[in-house]
Design an enzyme around this catalytic site. Structure first.
Site, PDB file in Angstrom:
ATOM      1  N   ARG A 166       0.842  -1.216   0.000  1.00  0.00           N
ATOM      2  CA  ARG A 166       0.000   0.000   0.000  1.00  0.00           C
ATOM      3  C   ARG A 166       0.876   1.266   0.000  1.00  0.00           C
ATOM      4  O   ARG A 166       0.568   2.248   0.694  1.00  0.00           O
ATOM      5  CB  ARG A 166      -0.934   0.045   1.211  1.00  0.00           C
ATOM      6  CG  ARG A 166      -1.972  -1.058   1.253  1.00  0.00           C
ATOM      7  CD  ARG A 166      -2.962  -0.956   0.096  1.00  0.00           C
ATOM      8  NE  ARG A 166      -4.056  -1.897   0.240  1.00  0.00           N
ATOM      9  CZ  ARG A 166      -4.008  -3.181  -0.163  1.00  0.00           C
ATOM     10  NH1 ARG A 166      -2.931  -3.655  -0.753  1.00  0.00           N
ATOM     11  NH2 ARG A 166      -5.052  -3.961  -0.002  1.00  0.00           N
ATOM     12  N   SER A 240     -10.661  -0.658   3.205  1.00  0.00           N
ATOM     13  CA  SER A 240      -9.913  -0.750   4.470  1.00  0.00           C
ATOM     14  C   SER A 240      -9.474   0.657   4.873  1.00  0.00           C
ATOM     15  O   SER A 240      -8.831   1.345   4.086  1.00  0.00           O
ATOM     16  CB  SER A 240      -8.665  -1.611   4.309  1.00  0.00           C
ATOM     17  OG  SER A 240      -8.990  -2.896   3.864  1.00  0.00           O
ATOM     18  N   GLU A 337      -4.677   3.962   5.962  1.00  0.00           N
ATOM     19  CA  GLU A 337      -4.433   3.725   4.535  1.00  0.00           C
ATOM     20  C   GLU A 337      -5.033   4.857   3.699  1.00  0.00           C
ATOM     21  O   GLU A 337      -4.474   5.276   2.683  1.00  0.00           O
ATOM     22  CB  GLU A 337      -5.056   2.389   4.112  1.00  0.00           C
ATOM     23  CG  GLU A 337      -4.883   2.108   2.634  1.00  0.00           C
ATOM     24  CD  GLU A 337      -5.794   1.020   2.088  1.00  0.00           C
ATOM     25  OE1 GLU A 337      -5.650  -0.145   2.463  1.00  0.00           O
ATOM     26  OE2 GLU A 337      -6.652   1.358   1.245  1.00  0.00           O
TER      27      GLU A 337
HETATM   28  P1  FAD Z   1      -8.937   8.801  -5.285  1.00  0.00           P
HETATM   29  O1  FAD Z   1      -9.629   8.483  -4.008  1.00  0.00           O
HETATM   30  O2  FAD Z   1      -9.619   9.701  -6.255  1.00  0.00           O
HETATM   31  O3  FAD Z   1      -7.499   9.342  -4.989  1.00  0.00           O
HETATM   32  C1  FAD Z   1      -6.681   8.706  -4.019  1.00  0.00           C
HETATM   33  C2  FAD Z   1      -5.366   9.510  -3.915  1.00  0.00           C
HETATM   34  O4  FAD Z   1      -4.631   9.376  -5.139  1.00  0.00           O
HETATM   35  C3  FAD Z   1      -5.575  11.001  -3.723  1.00  0.00           C
HETATM   36  O5  FAD Z   1      -4.506  11.477  -2.939  1.00  0.00           O
HETATM   37  C4  FAD Z   1      -5.495  11.572  -5.127  1.00  0.00           C
HETATM   38  O6  FAD Z   1      -5.085  12.922  -5.179  1.00  0.00           O
HETATM   39  C5  FAD Z   1      -4.446  10.662  -5.753  1.00  0.00           C
HETATM   40  N1  FAD Z   1      -4.670  10.462  -7.203  1.00  0.00           N
HETATM   41  C6  FAD Z   1      -5.767   9.919  -7.787  1.00  0.00           C
HETATM   42  N2  FAD Z   1      -5.578   9.857  -9.117  1.00  0.00           N
HETATM   43  C7  FAD Z   1      -4.363  10.393  -9.362  1.00  0.00           C
HETATM   44  C8  FAD Z   1      -3.604  10.617 -10.554  1.00  0.00           C
HETATM   45  N3  FAD Z   1      -4.071  10.306 -11.760  1.00  0.00           N
HETATM   46  N4  FAD Z   1      -2.385  11.209 -10.433  1.00  0.00           N
HETATM   47  C9  FAD Z   1      -1.878  11.549  -9.227  1.00  0.00           C
HETATM   48  N5  FAD Z   1      -2.551  11.362  -8.067  1.00  0.00           N
HETATM   49  C10 FAD Z   1      -3.775  10.786  -8.145  1.00  0.00           C
HETATM   50  N6  FAD Z   1      -7.742  -0.639  -2.357  1.00  0.00           N
HETATM   51  C11 FAD Z   1      -6.921  -1.720  -2.479  1.00  0.00           C
HETATM   52  O7  FAD Z   1      -5.701  -1.568  -2.618  1.00  0.00           O
HETATM   53  N7  FAD Z   1      -7.413  -2.989  -2.437  1.00  0.00           N
HETATM   54  C12 FAD Z   1      -8.716  -3.249  -2.280  1.00  0.00           C
HETATM   55  O8  FAD Z   1      -9.122  -4.404  -2.249  1.00  0.00           O
HETATM   56  C13 FAD Z   1      -9.613  -2.131  -2.149  1.00  0.00           C
HETATM   57  N8  FAD Z   1     -10.934  -2.328  -1.954  1.00  0.00           N
HETATM   58  C14 FAD Z   1     -11.779  -1.261  -1.813  1.00  0.00           C
HETATM   59  C15 FAD Z   1     -13.141  -1.515  -1.613  1.00  0.00           C
HETATM   60  C16 FAD Z   1     -14.035  -0.456  -1.457  1.00  0.00           C
HETATM   61  C17 FAD Z   1     -15.504  -0.746  -1.244  1.00  0.00           C
HETATM   62  C18 FAD Z   1     -13.549   0.876  -1.528  1.00  0.00           C
HETATM   63  C19 FAD Z   1     -14.507   2.020  -1.408  1.00  0.00           C
HETATM   64  C20 FAD Z   1     -12.194   1.129  -1.721  1.00  0.00           C
HETATM   65  C21 FAD Z   1     -11.291   0.057  -1.853  1.00  0.00           C
HETATM   66  N9  FAD Z   1      -9.915   0.260  -2.042  1.00  0.00           N
HETATM   67  C22 FAD Z   1      -9.072  -0.821  -2.201  1.00  0.00           C
HETATM   68  C23 FAD Z   1      -9.354   1.629  -2.060  1.00  0.00           C
HETATM   69  C24 FAD Z   1      -9.478   2.330  -3.445  1.00  0.00           C
HETATM   70  O9  FAD Z   1     -10.407   1.695  -4.273  1.00  0.00           O
HETATM   71  C25 FAD Z   1      -8.130   2.364  -4.190  1.00  0.00           C
HETATM   72  O10 FAD Z   1      -7.159   3.014  -3.395  1.00  0.00           O
HETATM   73  C26 FAD Z   1      -8.220   3.073  -5.528  1.00  0.00           C
HETATM   74  O11 FAD Z   1      -7.018   2.910  -6.245  1.00  0.00           O
HETATM   75  C27 FAD Z   1      -8.555   4.562  -5.385  1.00  0.00           C
HETATM   76  O12 FAD Z   1      -8.822   5.062  -6.680  1.00  0.00           O
HETATM   77  P2  FAD Z   1      -9.533   6.477  -6.875  1.00  0.00           P
HETATM   78  O13 FAD Z   1      -9.469   6.788  -8.340  1.00  0.00           O
HETATM   79  O14 FAD Z   1     -10.893   6.443  -6.282  1.00  0.00           O
HETATM   80  O15 FAD Z   1      -8.575   7.420  -6.061  1.00  0.00           O
HETATM   81  N1  EPU Z   2     -10.917 -10.537  10.061  1.00  0.00           N
HETATM   82  C1  EPU Z   2     -11.512 -10.595  11.302  1.00  0.00           C
HETATM   83  N2  EPU Z   2     -12.463  -9.665  11.605  1.00  0.00           N
HETATM   84  C2  EPU Z   2     -12.831  -8.706  10.719  1.00  0.00           C
HETATM   85  C3  EPU Z   2     -12.211  -8.637   9.458  1.00  0.00           C
HETATM   86  C4  EPU Z   2     -11.240  -9.576   9.148  1.00  0.00           C
HETATM   87  O1  EPU Z   2     -11.209 -11.458  12.113  1.00  0.00           O
HETATM   88  O2  EPU Z   2     -13.723  -7.921  11.053  1.00  0.00           O
HETATM   89  C5  EPU Z   2      -9.953 -11.576   9.705  1.00  0.00           C
HETATM   90  C6  EPU Z   2     -10.536 -12.486   8.615  1.00  0.00           C
HETATM   91  O3  EPU Z   2     -11.308 -13.528   9.160  1.00  0.00           O
HETATM   92  C7  EPU Z   2      -9.304 -13.001   7.920  1.00  0.00           C
HETATM   93  C8  EPU Z   2      -8.315 -11.864   8.067  1.00  0.00           C
HETATM   94  O4  EPU Z   2      -8.801 -11.020   9.098  1.00  0.00           O
HETATM   95  O5  EPU Z   2      -8.808 -14.152   8.565  1.00  0.00           O
HETATM   96  C9  EPU Z   2      -8.129 -11.055   6.775  1.00  0.00           C
HETATM   97  O6  EPU Z   2      -9.393 -10.561   6.351  1.00  0.00           O
HETATM   98  P1  EPU Z   2      -9.728 -10.284   4.801  1.00  0.00           P
HETATM   99  O7  EPU Z   2      -9.383 -11.468   3.968  1.00  0.00           O
HETATM  100  O8  EPU Z   2     -11.117  -9.764   4.728  1.00  0.00           O
HETATM  101  O9  EPU Z   2      -8.700  -9.180   4.367  1.00  0.00           O
HETATM  102  P2  EPU Z   2      -8.108  -7.896   5.112  1.00  0.00           P
HETATM  103  O10 EPU Z   2      -6.723  -8.237   5.541  1.00  0.00           O
HETATM  104  O11 EPU Z   2      -9.036  -7.384   6.129  1.00  0.00           O
HETATM  105  C10 EPU Z   2      -6.976  -7.004   2.944  1.00  0.00           C
HETATM  106  C11 EPU Z   2      -6.876  -5.697   2.225  1.00  0.00           C
HETATM  107  C12 EPU Z   2      -8.101  -5.461   1.365  1.00  0.00           C
HETATM  108  C13 EPU Z   2      -8.215  -6.600   0.355  1.00  0.00           C
HETATM  109  C14 EPU Z   2      -8.321  -7.923   1.122  1.00  0.00           C
HETATM  110  C15 EPU Z   2      -8.336  -9.118   0.205  1.00  0.00           C
HETATM  111  C16 EPU Z   2      -5.492  -4.221   3.540  1.00  0.00           C
HETATM  112  C17 EPU Z   2      -5.434  -3.040   4.428  1.00  0.00           C
HETATM  113  N3  EPU Z   2      -6.709  -4.610   3.161  1.00  0.00           N
HETATM  114  O12 EPU Z   2      -8.048  -6.878   3.873  1.00  0.00           O
HETATM  115  O13 EPU Z   2      -7.933  -4.238   0.655  1.00  0.00           O
HETATM  116  O14 EPU Z   2      -9.341  -6.445  -0.472  1.00  0.00           O
HETATM  117  O15 EPU Z   2      -7.177  -8.054   2.005  1.00  0.00           O
HETATM  118  O16 EPU Z   2      -7.079  -9.336  -0.319  1.00  0.00           O
HETATM  119  O17 EPU Z   2      -4.447  -4.766   3.189  1.00  0.00           O
HETATM  120  C18 EPU Z   2      -8.301  -1.896   0.813  1.00  0.00           C
HETATM  121  O18 EPU Z   2      -7.070  -1.762   0.778  1.00  0.00           O
HETATM  122  O19 EPU Z   2      -9.081  -0.914   0.846  1.00  0.00           O
HETATM  123  C19 EPU Z   2      -8.877  -3.239   0.815  1.00  0.00           C
HETATM  124  C20 EPU Z   2     -10.186  -3.478   0.903  1.00  0.00           C
END
Ligand code: FAD
Ligand code: EPU
Length: 341
Positions: A166, A240, A337
């Site tokens: 991240r 997250s 994050e």
């Molecule tokens: P924004 O929120 O618009 O921007 C984020 C930051 O990046 C800001 O500082 C912005 O200024 C900068 N930025 C954006 N675009 C540019 C650009 N073109 N050039 C320079 N700077 C820029 N993240 C994960 O890693 N894994 C996940 O599994 C994951 N799951 C998610 C699930 C949900 C339901 C939600 C709501 C979010 C999740 N995220 C996850 C976080 C998010 O989706 C990612 O970080 C995504 O890449 C953000 O994209 P955005 O375009 O919305 O960025």
């Molecule tokens: N867990 C709990 N309680 C909770 C949530 C999770 O006990 O309330 C336990 C789960 O049971 C599991 C472990 O924690 O054993 C990991 O949970 P999960 O697989 O849901 O993933 P996470 O570690 O919570 C990370 C990323 C996610 C990504 C998933 C899947 C980070 C900060 N988050 O979540 O990314 O989608 O793995 O790979 O690394 C994001 O970055 O926004 C994001 C959603």
């Protein structure tokens, strides 16, 4: 021609927490030329500028005093480089999930585990998005950007980006200095499939799939994600809120003796373990507990939720309460994050 600028615009529809703050000015760019025209406009050269993609990794705690630039730079091109490998370049304003679905439909493997992550292509390298055993750094070839300082175009190789968990140079030394305009990925018709993340195997088994295609993996990831992560259309959130903390093995062993149920994985760095922050937060009693309009999600305690009408301040205060209680109970300080503004 310089794109038009609108004043005093609500950002509520432009961030996945649904926070109702205002930007002093807003514009939208759909090409590198338009972006450069905005950046060279002398009347706004002293204003702070924020590039916004899908707004899905940002928490606004106050009105934004400068210019918000909405990223609408589109376009996808692909170059066959032989042996079934492709260099695929996407404009940074492409929707991430739609782009992933396009690559899957073309049979280009590499991004399938990253299906259904909200946001834009351009934000993917910023925090090196990751899910289900894959990080986007694994397939990034290079990143093109425009300098906010002088409008010059810079190409970052994957190594230049200093990717980590991240993390990247765009969150550190180069923070706020570049607008990413395009990302090139190296994808392949002969991918190594990543099914090792437990839930993927279970999902494939449930559907009697023994020899999965990239489309099968994409579908499995979509199903798993939909079952536990709240859709921002219904419930404001940014995924997250905290990172999973990395600690050294000694600290881990002492925590494990006190809390045998603790969930952790090898972090990839020798001697370090990565703790599941969701578990730590759940143990502190925050999971599903709503205070006012905010709380940690009932299915995933790592996801901070706006139940409707919360301010960014209230969400941030809640996150700090959660962080302090985790620190008090486990001696581990969670790192946010989400980008706080
Ligand atoms: P924004 O929120 O618009 O921007 C984020 C930051 O990046 C800001 O500082 C912005 O200024 C900068 N930025 C954006 N675009 C540019 C650009 N073109 N050039 C320079 N700077 C820029 N993240 C994960 O890693 N894994 C996940 O599994 C994951 N799951 C998610 C699930 C949900 C339901 C939600 C709501 C979010 C999740 N995220 C996850 C976080 C998010 O989706 C990612 O970080 C995504 O890449 C953000 O994209 P955005 O375009 O919305 O960025
Ligand atoms: N867990 C709990 N309680 C909770 C949530 C999770 O006990 O309330 C336990 C789960 O049971 C599991 C472990 O924690 O054993 C990991 O949970 P999960 O697989 O849901 O993933 P996470 O570690 O919570 C990370 C990323 C996610 C990504 C998933 C899947 C980070 C900060 N988050 O979540 O990314 O989608 O793995 O790979 O690394 C994001 O970055 O926004 C994001 C959603």
């Amino acid at each position: 021609m310089t794109p038009s600028i609108t004043r005093n615009v609500s950002l509520k529809a432009y961030n996945s927490f649904g926070i109702d703050v205002y930007a002093a000015m807003m514009t939208s760019v759909s090409s590198v030329q338009e972006l450069k025209a905005v950046l060279s406009d002398e009347t706004i050269s002293n204003l702070p500028k924020l590039i916004l993609g899908g707004g899905s990794n940002i928490l606004f705690t106050a009105d934004y005093p400068g210019l918000v630039i909405l990223n609408n730079i589109k376009g996808i091109t692909a170059k066959n480089i032989g042996q079934g490998d492709y260099l695929v370049t996407a404009g940074s304003g492409e929707n991430w999930h739609q782009f992933v679905q396009h690559t899957v439909s073309m049979g280009w493997g590499g991004l399938e585990n990253l299906s259904l992550i909200p946001g834009t292509v351009g934000a993917a390298p910023i925090q090196n998005i990751g899910a289900y055993g894959v990080e986007v750094k694994d397939v990034i070839h290079n990143v093109e950007a425009v300098s906010l300082k002088d409008g010059s175009i810079v190409t970052f190789s994957a190594a230049d980006c200093h990717f980590g968990y991240r993390d990247s140079i765009f969150k550190r030394a180069a923070k706020g200095q570049f607008v990413i305009t395009a990302v090139t990925f190296i994808l392949t018709e002969h991918p190594i499939l990543h099914t090792g993340y437990g839930a993927i195997e279970d999902e494939l088994k449930k559907n009697h799939i023994t020899q999965p295609s990239i489309a099968d993996i994409s579908k499995a990831v979509i199903n798993i994600r939909s079952s536990k992560l709240p859709d921002p259309k219904n419930l404001g959130n940014a995924g997250s809120f905290f990172k999973n903390p990395e600690i050294d093995e000694h600290q881990f062993l002492s925590l494990k003796s006190e809390h045998p149920g603790i969930i952790a994985y090898p972090s990839g760095t020798p001697g370090q373990m990565k703790l599941a922050a969701g578990w730590l937060i759940e143990q502190c009693g925050w999971k599903g507990k709503q205070i006012g309009q905010v709380g940690m999600h009932a299915q995933q305690a790592l996801v901070l939720v706006n139940y409707g009408g919360a301010t960014g301040r209230a969400l941030l205060n809640h996150a700090e309460l959660v962080r302090n209680s985790v620190h008090d109970k486990f001696g581990v300080m969670l790192e946010m994050e989400v980008n706080i503004l």
